[in-house]
Design a protein around this motif. Structure first.
Motif, PDB file in Angstrom:
ATOM      1  N   TYR A  82       0.845  -1.192   0.000  1.00 46.56           N
ATOM      2  CA  TYR A  82       0.000   0.000   0.000  1.00 46.56           C
ATOM      3  C   TYR A  82       0.885   1.248   0.000  1.00 46.56           C
ATOM      4  N   ILE A  83       0.448   2.279  -0.682  1.00 49.17           N
ATOM      5  CA  ILE A  83       1.204   3.529  -0.680  1.00 49.17           C
ATOM      6  C   ILE A  83       1.353   4.054   0.747  1.00 49.17           C
ATOM      7  N   SER A  84       0.292   3.943   1.520  1.00 48.79           N
ATOM      8  CA  SER A  84       0.332   4.424   2.906  1.00 48.79           C
ATOM      9  C   SER A  84       1.316   3.628   3.757  1.00 48.79           C
ATOM     10  N   ASP A  85       1.480   2.336   3.442  1.00 48.86           N
ATOM     11  CA  ASP A  85       2.419   1.506   4.205  1.00 48.86           C
ATOM     12  C   ASP A  85       3.861   1.957   4.006  1.00 48.86           C
TER      13      ASP A  85
ATOM     14  N   ILE B  57      -1.317   4.735  12.947  1.00 48.99           N
ATOM     15  CA  ILE B  57      -1.449   5.530  14.173  1.00 48.99           C
ATOM     16  C   ILE B  57      -2.897   5.972  14.371  1.00 48.99           C
ATOM     17  N   LEU B  58      -3.452   6.651  13.388  1.00 52.48           N
ATOM     18  CA  LEU B  58      -4.847   7.108  13.451  1.00 52.48           C
ATOM     19  C   LEU B  58      -5.537   6.626  12.177  1.00 52.48           C
TER      20      LEU B  58
ATOM     21  N   GLY C 174      -8.819 -12.999   8.933  1.00 53.46           N
ATOM     22  CA  GLY C 174      -8.148 -12.663  10.175  1.00 53.46           C
ATOM     23  C   GLY C 174      -8.464 -11.242  10.619  1.00 53.46           C
ATOM     24  N   GLN C 175      -7.969 -10.907  11.799  1.00 50.10           N
ATOM     25  CA  GLN C 175      -8.229  -9.611  12.408  1.00 50.10           C
ATOM     26  C   GLN C 175      -6.970  -8.743  12.367  1.00 50.10           C
ATOM     27  N   ASN C 176      -7.178  -7.449  12.541  1.00 48.04           N
ATOM     28  CA  ASN C 176      -6.084  -6.480  12.640  1.00 48.04           C
ATOM     29  C   ASN C 176      -5.158  -6.506  11.421  1.00 48.04           C
ATOM     30  N   LEU C 177      -5.737  -6.690  10.244  1.00 48.71           N
ATOM     31  CA  LEU C 177      -4.937  -6.694   9.021  1.00 48.71           C
ATOM     32  C   LEU C 177      -4.452  -5.296   8.646  1.00 48.71           C
ATOM     33  N   VAL C 178      -5.068  -4.282   9.227  1.00 50.96           N
ATOM     34  CA  VAL C 178      -4.666  -2.907   8.927  1.00 50.96           C
ATOM     35  C   VAL C 178      -3.211  -2.665   9.309  1.00 50.96           C
ATOM     36  N   GLN C 179      -2.760  -3.280  10.401  1.00 54.93           N
ATOM     37  CA  GLN C 179      -1.406  -3.080  10.893  1.00 54.93           C
ATOM     38  C   GLN C 179      -0.390  -3.991  10.215  1.00 54.93           C
ATOM     39  N   LYS C 180      -0.832  -4.847   9.340  1.00 59.48           N
ATOM     40  CA  LYS C 180       0.038  -5.859   8.735  1.00 59.48           C
ATOM     41  C   LYS C 180       0.826  -5.251   7.577  1.00 59.48           C
TER      42      LYS C 180
END
Length: 266
Positions: free
Chosen positions: A42-45, A116-117, A186-192
């Motif tokens: 992801y660009i944001s990553d 973070i947010l 799965g869960q919490n994939l945003v932080q992956k």
């Protein structure tokens, strides 16, 4: 005189080159430091972990300024070319408002990182890409209304093609993201930040990331269509003094007609 020195054509050129560089430089930095996977993150990553986060933020903030300046010049140009067409003028004002709102979203993306947010970051993405797509739609409609008298048909078709490219990227990214974050994988994939090709959910993840990169460069491609138009416009500052010295108070401030801060010439 070089082509990018004609009129204000350097503005969309600077916007596209600088924004593309912000994506590429942060991507290279994140890859070298092994913060993300090399295959289409992801660009944001690529702007989540220092030091690339700092580079990503400051470069996108500059892109925000360049975007607002480019949209303002486009607004002034359309206004000057169609001063007696109320429909075009209304669409033009709406376009400027939505365009600047999209730029504000880009500023949010630059300063509120995904890890973070997250929800603030998503809000910025919705403003940038969602509202930005409506801006592109309005500019395409304006191009249609202004051709063939003021716009060539080629420019209209080029902007329409980029708009369709952008819309398909948004649809693809939205569907794949809904599938990916539905909870099935799965869960919490945003932080992956690191993915294994053998993992469940890798396919929708790749579709989503490719769509995001495609969407970003479709936006940049749209501003490339401004270059030829901007070769035919220049801006100048107009100074209006309200007194002969800085000690005097502007006694006739309300009586005299105020000059525009920026006036355009075509």
């Amino acid at each position: 005189m070089w082509w990018f020195q004609q009129g204000l054509s350097f503005l969309p050129v600077a916007l596209v080159v600088w924004s593309a560089a912000s994506f590429v430089f942060s991507y290279i930095t994140a890859i070298v430091l092994h913060h993300v996977d090399p295959l289409v993150p992801y660009i944001s990553d690529t702007g989540t972990i220092p030091p690339e986060r700092c580079l990503f933020g400051i470069m996108l903030n500059v892109s925000t300024f360049l975007g607002m300046a480019t949209m303002y010049v486009r607004y002034k140009q359309v206004s000057a070319l169609s001063p007696e067409k109320p429909r075009i003028l209304r669409l033009n004002k709406l376009g400027l408002t939505l365009g600047w709102l999209s730029c504000f979203g880009l500023c949010i993306i630059a300063n509120f990182q995904k890890c973070i947010l997250y929800y603030i970051h998503v809000l910025g993405a919705c403003l940038t890409f969602g509202v930005g797509s409506i801006y592109m739609l309005l500019q395409t409609i304006l191009s249609y209304l202004m051709q063939p008298e003021l716009h060539s048909k080629d420019i209209f078709w080029a902007r329409l093609a980029v708009l369709l490219w952008s819309s398909s990227s948004i649809l693809s990214m939205f569907v794949s993201s809904v599938v990916l974050y539905s909870g099935l994988y799965g869960q919490n994939l945003v932080q992956k930040l690191h993915w294994d090709p053998q993992e469940r959910g890798y396919t929708p993840h790749i579709i989503s990331t490719v769509s995001e990169w495609s969407l970003a460069f479709s936006f940049l491609s749209f501003f490339l269509t401004y270059i030829r138009d901007f070769q035919k416009i220049s801006l100048r500052a107009v100074v209006s003094l309200q007194g002969h010295t800085l000690h005097e108070s502007p006694a006739s401030f309300g009586a005299e007609e105020q000059a525009l801060l920026v006036a355009g010439s075509i």
